[in-house]
Design a protein around this motif. Structure first.
Motif, PDB file in Angstrom:
ATOM      1  N   GLU A   1     -32.915 -95.612  46.648  1.00 29.30           N
ATOM      2  CA  GLU A   1     -31.711 -95.055  46.324  1.00 29.30           C
ATOM      3  C   GLU A   1     -31.738 -94.155  44.946  1.00 29.30           C
ATOM      4  N   GLY A   2     -31.846 -95.111  43.984  1.00 29.27           N
ATOM      5  CA  GLY A   2     -31.566 -94.822  42.689  1.00 29.27           C
ATOM      6  C   GLY A   2     -32.711 -93.611  42.327  1.00 29.27           C
ATOM      7  N   LEU A   3     -33.763 -93.339  42.847  1.00 28.87           N
ATOM      8  CA  LEU A   3     -34.889 -92.501  42.753  1.00 28.87           C
ATOM      9  C   LEU A   3     -34.635 -91.165  43.480  1.00 28.87           C
ATOM     10  N   ARG A   4     -34.107 -91.329  44.507  1.00 26.81           N
ATOM     11  CA  ARG A   4     -33.686 -90.301  45.522  1.00 26.81           C
ATOM     12  C   ARG A   4     -32.937 -89.206  44.912  1.00 26.81           C
ATOM     13  N   SER A   5     -33.455 -87.907  44.418  1.00 27.74           N
ATOM     14  CA  SER A   5     -32.626 -87.240  43.903  1.00 27.74           C
ATOM     15  C   SER A   5     -33.466 -85.603  44.523  1.00 27.74           C
ATOM     16  N   ALA A   6     -32.593 -84.578  44.418  1.00 28.01           N
ATOM     17  CA  ALA A   6     -33.443 -83.389  44.865  1.00 28.01           C
ATOM     18  C   ALA A   6     -34.361 -83.147  43.582  1.00 28.01           C
ATOM     19  N   THR A   7     -34.292 -83.302  42.545  1.00 33.25           N
ATOM     20  CA  THR A   7     -35.288 -82.925  41.428  1.00 33.25           C
ATOM     21  C   THR A   7     -36.340 -83.597  41.643  1.00 33.25           C
ATOM     22  N   PHE A   8     -36.334 -84.956  41.626  1.00 33.45           N
ATOM     23  CA  PHE A   8     -37.628 -85.882  42.017  1.00 33.45           C
ATOM     24  C   PHE A   8     -38.343 -85.244  43.404  1.00 33.45           C
ATOM     25  N   LEU A   9     -37.443 -84.921  44.385  1.00 31.31           N
ATOM     26  CA  LEU A   9     -38.202 -84.638  45.502  1.00 31.31           C
ATOM     27  C   LEU A   9     -39.012 -83.331  45.539  1.00 31.31           C
ATOM     28  N   ASP A  10     -38.308 -82.499  44.756  1.00 31.07           N
ATOM     29  CA  ASP A  10     -39.043 -81.193  44.409  1.00 31.07           C
ATOM     30  C   ASP A  10     -40.312 -81.346  43.481  1.00 31.07           C
ATOM     31  N   GLU A  11     -40.373 -82.482  42.754  1.00 36.30           N
ATOM     32  CA  GLU A  11     -41.311 -82.926  41.646  1.00 36.30           C
ATOM     33  C   GLU A  11     -42.721 -83.578  42.581  1.00 36.30           C
ATOM     34  N   ILE A  12     -42.094 -84.389  43.557  1.00 34.77           N
ATOM     35  CA  ILE A  12     -43.062 -84.828  44.496  1.00 34.77           C
ATOM     36  C   ILE A  12     -43.667 -83.644  45.680  1.00 34.77           C
ATOM     37  N   ALA A  13     -42.850 -83.314  46.106  1.00 37.87           N
ATOM     38  CA  ALA A  13     -43.327 -82.164  46.951  1.00 37.87           C
ATOM     39  C   ALA A  13     -44.268 -81.334  46.383  1.00 37.87           C
ATOM     40  N   LYS A  14     -44.239 -80.873  45.203  1.00 33.40           N
ATOM     41  CA  LYS A  14     -45.257 -79.995  44.442  1.00 33.40           C
ATOM     42  C   LYS A  14     -46.414 -80.752  44.187  1.00 33.40           C
ATOM     43  N   MET A  15     -46.754 -81.991  44.159  1.00 34.85           N
ATOM     44  CA  MET A  15     -47.873 -82.725  44.001  1.00 34.85           C
ATOM     45  C   MET A  15     -48.497 -82.915  45.155  1.00 34.85           C
ATOM     46  N   LEU A  16     -47.993 -82.858  46.466  1.00 34.57           N
ATOM     47  CA  LEU A  16     -48.820 -83.118  47.543  1.00 34.57           C
ATOM     48  C   LEU A  16     -49.251 -82.093  48.299  1.00 34.57           C
ATOM     49  N   PRO A  17     -50.361 -81.399  47.931  1.00 32.61           N
ATOM     50  CA  PRO A  17     -51.013 -80.086  48.562  1.00 32.61           C
ATOM     51  C   PRO A  17     -51.160 -80.753  50.200  1.00 32.61           C
TER      52      PRO A  17
ATOM     53  N   LEU B   1     -31.429 -98.964  37.034  1.00 37.94           N
ATOM     54  CA  LEU B   1     -32.098 -98.502  36.236  1.00 37.94           C
ATOM     55  C   LEU B   1     -30.976 -97.640  35.293  1.00 37.94           C
ATOM     56  N   SER B   2     -31.292 -97.630  33.801  1.00 39.06           N
ATOM     57  CA  SER B   2     -30.681 -96.566  33.001  1.00 39.06           C
ATOM     58  C   SER B   2     -31.228 -95.295  33.197  1.00 39.06           C
ATOM     59  N   SER B   3     -30.657 -94.276  32.858  1.00 33.80           N
ATOM     60  CA  SER B   3     -31.039 -92.762  33.223  1.00 33.80           C
ATOM     61  C   SER B   3     -32.565 -92.740  32.368  1.00 33.80           C
ATOM     62  N   GLU B   4     -32.772 -93.345  31.430  1.00 36.41           N
ATOM     63  CA  GLU B   4     -33.974 -93.273  30.409  1.00 36.41           C
ATOM     64  C   GLU B   4     -35.078 -93.928  31.269  1.00 36.41           C
ATOM     65  N   ASP B   5     -34.753 -95.018  31.735  1.00 33.08           N
ATOM     66  CA  ASP B   5     -35.670 -95.963  32.393  1.00 33.08           C
ATOM     67  C   ASP B   5     -36.148 -95.492  33.739  1.00 33.08           C
ATOM     68  N   ARG B   6     -35.043 -94.470  34.568  1.00 29.67           N
ATOM     69  CA  ARG B   6     -35.446 -94.003  35.777  1.00 29.67           C
ATOM     70  C   ARG B   6     -36.233 -92.854  35.463  1.00 29.67           C
ATOM     71  N   LYS B   7     -35.974 -92.172  34.348  1.00 26.64           N
ATOM     72  CA  LYS B   7     -37.052 -91.090  34.069  1.00 26.64           C
ATOM     73  C   LYS B   7     -38.549 -91.265  33.775  1.00 26.64           C
ATOM     74  N   ASP B   8     -38.367 -92.695  33.200  1.00 32.82           N
ATOM     75  CA  ASP B   8     -39.650 -93.148  32.697  1.00 32.82           C
ATOM     76  C   ASP B   8     -40.618 -93.605  34.011  1.00 32.82           C
ATOM     77  N   LEU B   9     -39.960 -94.352  34.947  1.00 30.85           N
ATOM     78  CA  LEU B   9     -40.557 -94.870  36.177  1.00 30.85           C
ATOM     79  C   LEU B   9     -40.948 -93.613  37.035  1.00 30.85           C
ATOM     80  N   GLN B  10     -40.007 -92.367  37.020  1.00 37.79           N
ATOM     81  CA  GLN B  10     -40.423 -91.303  37.896  1.00 37.79           C
ATOM     82  C   GLN B  10     -41.643 -90.639  37.106  1.00 37.79           C
ATOM     83  N   LEU B  11     -41.772 -90.481  35.870  1.00 32.12           N
ATOM     84  CA  LEU B  11     -42.997 -89.890  35.166  1.00 32.12           C
ATOM     85  C   LEU B  11     -44.150 -90.816  35.429  1.00 32.12           C
TER      86      LEU B  11
END
Length: 82
Positions: free
Chosen positions: A40-56, A5-15
């Motif tokens: 692999e393409g979605l696994r980043s520290a930033t996305f991990l932080d976002e996911i972790a914050k969403m899972l009480p 995915l392009s960077s823009e598409d990856r961000k859209d998918l993450q959203l």
């Protein structure tokens, strides 16, 4: 998933994922987190932080919470180079 995915598409998918995740029942949320960790393409520290914050932890029973925490720990190790 995500690797081509392009960077823009990856961000859209993450959203889209972050919008969907809080709406899923515990089992499906745990399944999705496990699948995301292998993308692999979605696994980043930033996305991990976002996911972790969403899972009480209070939202999940022990089996689901155990799966999620183990997955997040593995993901954290992978993105930190450990």
């Amino acid at each position: 998933a995500g690797a081509d995915l392009s960077s823009e598409d990856r961000k859209d998918l993450q959203l889209q994922i972050t919008a969907l995740l809080p709406k899923l029942e515990a089992q499906k949320a745990a399944d999705l987190v496990c699948k995301l960790q292998t993308a692999e393409g979605l696994r980043s520290a930033t996305f991990l932080d976002e996911i972790a914050k969403m899972l009480p932890a209070s939202r999940f029973t022990s089996p689901h919470l155990t799966r999620i925490l183990a997955t997040l720990a593995s993901w954290a190790a992978a993105v930190s180079g450990s």
